[in-house]
Design an enzyme around this catalytic site. Structure first.
Site, PDB file in Angstrom:
ATOM      1  N   ASP A 106       0.839  -1.189   0.000  1.00  0.00           N
ATOM      2  CA  ASP A 106       0.000   0.000   0.000  1.00  0.00           C
ATOM      3  C   ASP A 106       0.881   1.249   0.000  1.00  0.00           C
ATOM      4  O   ASP A 106       2.045   1.211   0.417  1.00  0.00           O
ATOM      5  CB  ASP A 106      -0.899   0.020   1.247  1.00  0.00           C
TER       6      ASP A 106
HETATM    7  N1  URA Z   1      -1.255  -5.788   4.099  1.00  0.00           N
HETATM    8  C1  URA Z   1      -1.730  -4.525   4.015  1.00  0.00           C
HETATM    9  O1  URA Z   1      -2.788  -4.210   4.561  1.00  0.00           O
HETATM   10  N2  URA Z   1      -1.019  -3.623   3.326  1.00  0.00           N
HETATM   11  C2  URA Z   1       0.152  -3.909   2.712  1.00  0.00           C
HETATM   12  O2  URA Z   1       0.763  -3.017   2.098  1.00  0.00           O
HETATM   13  C3  URA Z   1       0.637  -5.228   2.797  1.00  0.00           C
HETATM   14  C4  URA Z   1      -0.091  -6.155   3.508  1.00  0.00           C
END
Ligand code: URA
Length: 242
Positions: A106
Protein backbone atom coordinates in the site's frame (compact mmCIF):
# COMPACT_ATOMS: atom_id res chain seq x y z
CA UNK A 1 21.95 -16.42 -27.19
CA UNK A 2 21.21 -15.56 -30.85
CA UNK A 3 22.92 -12.52 -32.32
CA UNK A 4 20.95 -9.29 -31.98
CA UNK A 5 21.19 -5.82 -33.56
CA UNK A 6 23.49 -3.56 -31.52
CA UNK A 7 20.94 -0.72 -31.20
CA UNK A 8 18.27 -3.17 -30.00
CA UNK A 9 20.64 -4.83 -27.53
CA UNK A 10 21.69 -1.51 -25.99
CA UNK A 11 18.16 -0.10 -25.71
CA UNK A 12 16.88 -3.34 -24.10
CA UNK A 13 19.26 -2.80 -21.17
CA UNK A 14 18.66 0.88 -20.48
CA UNK A 15 16.08 3.62 -20.94
CA UNK A 16 17.77 4.67 -24.18
CA UNK A 17 15.46 4.52 -27.20
CA UNK A 18 16.52 2.56 -30.30
CA UNK A 19 17.32 5.82 -32.10
CA UNK A 20 19.35 7.16 -29.16
CA UNK A 21 21.30 3.89 -29.12
CA UNK A 22 21.80 4.16 -32.89
CA UNK A 23 23.15 7.71 -32.48
CA UNK A 24 25.59 6.51 -29.83
CA UNK A 25 26.79 3.77 -32.18
CA UNK A 26 27.13 6.16 -35.14
CA UNK A 27 29.16 8.51 -32.92
CA UNK A 28 31.78 5.79 -32.51
CA UNK A 29 31.14 5.13 -28.80
CA UNK A 30 30.63 1.39 -29.21
CA UNK A 31 33.24 -1.30 -29.76
CA UNK A 32 32.92 -5.00 -30.45
CA UNK A 33 36.04 -6.97 -29.55
CA UNK A 34 38.06 -3.75 -29.46
CA UNK A 35 36.91 -2.50 -32.88
CA UNK A 36 34.72 0.61 -33.21
CA UNK A 37 31.42 -0.29 -34.90
CA UNK A 38 29.39 2.54 -36.40
CA UNK A 39 26.55 0.47 -37.89
CA UNK A 40 23.50 0.15 -35.57
CA UNK A 41 22.24 -2.89 -37.52
CA UNK A 42 25.47 -4.82 -36.90
CA UNK A 43 24.57 -7.97 -35.00
CA UNK A 44 26.39 -9.35 -31.98
CA UNK A 45 26.00 -11.97 -29.27
CA UNK A 46 27.00 -10.28 -25.98
CA UNK A 47 27.78 -13.70 -24.50
CA UNK A 48 30.31 -14.38 -27.26
CA UNK A 49 31.72 -10.92 -28.03
CA UNK A 50 33.16 -8.23 -25.80
CA UNK A 51 30.99 -5.14 -26.27
CA UNK A 52 32.10 -1.80 -24.82
CA UNK A 53 30.20 1.48 -24.59
CA UNK A 54 32.44 4.49 -23.98
CA UNK A 55 35.15 2.00 -22.94
CA UNK A 56 32.90 0.40 -20.29
CA UNK A 57 32.13 -3.30 -20.62
CA UNK A 58 28.50 -3.83 -21.62
CA UNK A 59 26.99 -6.59 -19.52
CA UNK A 60 23.86 -8.11 -21.02
CA UNK A 61 21.27 -9.46 -18.58
CA UNK A 62 18.17 -11.22 -19.77
CA UNK A 63 16.38 -10.15 -16.60
CA UNK A 64 17.05 -7.94 -13.62
CA UNK A 65 15.87 -8.35 -10.00
CA UNK A 66 15.93 -5.33 -7.68
CA UNK A 67 15.32 -4.87 -3.95
CA UNK A 68 13.84 -1.49 -2.98
CA UNK A 69 13.18 -0.09 0.47
CA UNK A 70 9.92 1.66 -0.41
CA UNK A 71 9.19 4.91 1.41
CA UNK A 72 5.70 6.03 2.42
CA UNK A 73 3.77 7.97 -0.21
CA UNK A 74 5.08 6.03 -3.22
CA UNK A 75 2.76 3.66 -5.09
CA UNK A 76 3.70 0.09 -6.06
CA UNK A 77 2.88 0.32 -9.76
CA UNK A 78 4.75 0.60 -13.05
CA UNK A 79 3.11 3.91 -13.89
CA UNK A 80 0.49 6.19 -12.46
CA UNK A 81 -1.03 9.35 -13.90
CA UNK A 82 -0.87 11.28 -10.62
CA UNK A 83 1.35 9.54 -8.07
CA UNK A 84 5.08 8.78 -7.98
CA UNK A 85 5.75 5.07 -8.44
CA UNK A 86 8.52 2.72 -7.28
CA UNK A 87 9.72 2.69 -10.91
CA UNK A 88 9.92 6.51 -11.04
CA UNK A 89 12.26 6.61 -8.04
CA UNK A 90 14.66 3.90 -9.26
CA UNK A 91 18.19 5.13 -9.94
CA UNK A 92 18.82 5.63 -13.69
CA UNK A 93 21.43 2.85 -13.85
CA UNK A 94 18.81 0.27 -12.79
CA UNK A 95 16.04 1.46 -15.12
CA UNK A 96 15.17 -0.51 -18.23
CA UNK A 97 12.01 -1.29 -20.17
CA UNK A 98 9.44 -3.68 -18.74
CA UNK A 99 10.16 -3.27 -15.00
CA UNK A 100 7.28 -3.71 -12.55
CA UNK A 101 6.88 -4.39 -8.83
CA UNK A 102 6.29 -8.08 -8.08
CA UNK A 103 3.45 -7.58 -5.62
CA UNK A 104 1.96 -4.45 -4.15
CA UNK A 105 2.57 -2.64 -0.91
CA UNK A 106 0.00 0.00 0.00
CA UNK A 107 1.02 3.63 -0.49
CA UNK A 108 1.52 4.07 3.27
CA UNK A 109 3.41 0.76 3.76
CA UNK A 110 7.21 0.86 3.73
CA UNK A 111 9.88 -1.76 3.14
CA UNK A 112 10.89 -4.52 0.75
CA UNK A 113 9.52 -4.34 -2.78
CA UNK A 114 10.94 -6.65 -5.42
CA UNK A 115 11.12 -5.07 -8.86
CA UNK A 116 11.84 -7.13 -11.94
CA UNK A 117 11.14 -7.57 -15.65
CA UNK A 118 10.76 -11.34 -15.28
CA UNK A 119 7.02 -12.06 -15.37
CA UNK A 120 7.38 -15.80 -14.81
CA UNK A 121 9.48 -15.34 -11.68
CA UNK A 122 7.07 -12.71 -10.31
CA UNK A 123 4.09 -14.94 -10.90
CA UNK A 124 5.69 -17.86 -9.07
CA UNK A 125 6.69 -15.86 -6.00
CA UNK A 126 3.27 -14.18 -5.80
CA UNK A 127 1.06 -17.20 -6.27
CA UNK A 128 0.04 -18.85 -2.97
CA UNK A 129 1.07 -22.10 -4.67
CA UNK A 130 4.64 -20.76 -4.84
CA UNK A 131 4.68 -20.80 -0.99
CA UNK A 132 6.88 -17.72 -0.69
CA UNK A 133 5.97 -16.11 2.66
CA UNK A 134 6.11 -12.33 3.16
CA UNK A 135 7.05 -11.00 6.61
CA UNK A 136 5.88 -7.67 8.02
CA UNK A 137 6.35 -5.62 11.18
CA UNK A 138 3.22 -3.82 12.31
CA UNK A 139 2.72 -1.24 15.03
CA UNK A 140 -0.73 -0.91 16.54
CA UNK A 141 -2.43 1.51 18.91
CA UNK A 142 -2.98 -1.26 21.48
CA UNK A 143 -2.33 -4.95 22.01
CA UNK A 144 -4.38 -7.45 20.02
CA UNK A 145 -6.67 -9.64 22.11
CA UNK A 146 -5.77 -13.35 22.26
CA UNK A 147 -9.01 -14.46 20.64
CA UNK A 148 -8.10 -12.44 17.53
CA UNK A 149 -4.51 -13.74 17.48
CA UNK A 150 -6.01 -17.22 17.53
CA UNK A 151 -8.34 -16.34 14.63
CA UNK A 152 -5.48 -14.95 12.55
CA UNK A 153 -3.40 -18.07 13.19
CA UNK A 154 -6.20 -20.39 12.21
CA UNK A 155 -7.38 -18.40 9.18
CA UNK A 156 -9.52 -15.35 9.75
CA UNK A 157 -12.87 -15.01 8.05
CA UNK A 158 -13.64 -11.42 7.01
CA UNK A 159 -17.07 -11.17 5.43
CA UNK A 160 -17.04 -13.63 2.55
CA UNK A 161 -13.27 -13.89 2.58
CA UNK A 162 -11.53 -16.84 4.27
CA UNK A 163 -7.87 -15.98 4.76
CA UNK A 164 -5.06 -18.51 4.92
CA UNK A 165 -3.57 -18.99 8.41
CA UNK A 166 -1.01 -16.28 9.22
CA UNK A 167 1.84 -16.52 11.71
CA UNK A 168 1.72 -13.65 14.17
CA UNK A 169 4.19 -13.04 17.01
CA UNK A 170 4.20 -10.18 19.46
CA UNK A 171 7.66 -8.57 19.44
CA UNK A 172 7.04 -5.76 21.89
CA UNK A 173 4.21 -3.64 23.28
CA UNK A 174 1.93 -2.99 20.29
CA UNK A 175 4.51 -4.43 17.85
CA UNK A 176 3.82 -7.61 15.88
CA UNK A 177 5.61 -9.69 13.28
CA UNK A 178 3.21 -11.20 10.75
CA UNK A 179 4.01 -13.80 8.12
CA UNK A 180 1.51 -14.05 5.26
CA UNK A 181 1.30 -16.83 2.70
CA UNK A 182 -0.96 -14.94 0.29
CA UNK A 183 -1.29 -11.31 -0.72
CA UNK A 184 -4.88 -10.19 -0.56
CA UNK A 185 -5.97 -6.56 -0.87
CA UNK A 186 -5.17 -4.58 2.34
CA UNK A 187 -4.82 -7.93 4.07
CA UNK A 188 -3.13 -6.87 7.30
CA UNK A 189 -5.19 -3.67 7.54
CA UNK A 190 -8.37 -5.72 7.24
CA UNK A 191 -7.14 -8.38 9.71
CA UNK A 192 -6.29 -5.70 12.25
CA UNK A 193 -9.52 -3.75 11.75
CA UNK A 194 -11.38 -7.01 12.35
CA UNK A 195 -9.30 -7.40 15.55
CA UNK A 196 -10.40 -3.97 16.79
CA UNK A 197 -6.93 -2.33 16.69
CA UNK A 198 -5.63 0.49 14.52
CA UNK A 199 -2.54 -0.06 12.41
CA UNK A 200 -0.07 2.77 13.00
CA UNK A 201 2.68 1.60 10.66
CA UNK A 202 3.45 -1.37 8.45
CA UNK A 203 6.78 -2.42 6.97
CA UNK A 204 7.64 -5.49 4.89
CA UNK A 205 10.95 -6.84 6.18
CA UNK A 206 11.37 -10.13 4.33
CA UNK A 207 10.34 -12.02 1.19
CA UNK A 208 10.88 -15.76 1.48
CA UNK A 209 14.08 -16.04 3.52
CA UNK A 210 15.60 -12.85 2.15
CA UNK A 211 15.55 -9.95 4.63
CA UNK A 212 15.41 -6.32 3.54
CA UNK A 213 18.99 -5.04 3.42
CA UNK A 214 19.31 -2.76 6.44
CA UNK A 215 21.91 -0.69 4.60
CA UNK A 216 19.25 0.47 2.11
CA UNK A 217 17.70 3.73 3.29
CA UNK A 218 14.09 4.41 2.39
CA UNK A 219 13.89 5.13 -1.34
CA UNK A 220 17.12 3.29 -2.15
CA UNK A 221 17.34 0.21 -4.33
CA UNK A 222 19.98 -2.26 -5.45
CA UNK A 223 20.25 -5.28 -7.68
CA UNK A 224 19.95 -8.75 -6.16
CA UNK A 225 22.45 -11.53 -6.76
CA UNK A 226 21.66 -15.14 -7.56
CA UNK A 227 22.23 -16.34 -3.98
CA UNK A 228 19.77 -13.74 -2.69
CA UNK A 229 17.18 -14.83 -5.26
CA UNK A 230 17.60 -18.40 -4.05
CA UNK A 231 16.78 -17.19 -0.52
CA UNK A 232 13.53 -15.71 -1.83
CA UNK A 233 12.56 -19.02 -3.38
CA UNK A 234 13.77 -21.05 -0.38
CA UNK A 235 15.18 -23.90 -2.43
CA UNK A 236 12.10 -24.21 -4.63
CA UNK A 237 12.58 -24.96 -8.25
CA UNK A 238 12.01 -21.44 -9.52
CA UNK A 239 13.88 -20.42 -12.65
CA UNK A 240 15.53 -17.05 -12.91
CA UNK A 241 17.70 -15.88 -15.74
CA UNK A 242 20.15 -13.19 -14.83
N1 URA B 1 -1.25 -5.79 4.10
C1 URA B 1 -1.73 -4.52 4.02
O1 URA B 1 -2.79 -4.21 4.56
N2 URA B 1 -1.02 -3.62 3.33
C2 URA B 1 0.15 -3.91 2.71
O2 URA B 1 0.76 -3.02 2.10
C3 URA B 1 0.64 -5.23 2.80
C4 URA B 1 -0.09 -6.15 3.51
Amino acid sequence: MPKERLDKLISSQSMMTRSEAAKLIKNGSVKINGKIIKTPSEKADPEESDIEINSIHFQYKKHIYIMMNKPRGIVSASNDAREKTVIDILPENLKRPGLFPAGRLDKDTTGFVLITDDGGFAHRILSPRGHVPKTYIAETDKDIRNEYLFEMRSGMVIGEDKLMPAQITQKNNNVYEIVLHEGKYHQIKRMFAESEVSLLSLKRIKIGNLPLDEKLSEGEARELGIDELRLICIGKNIQMSI
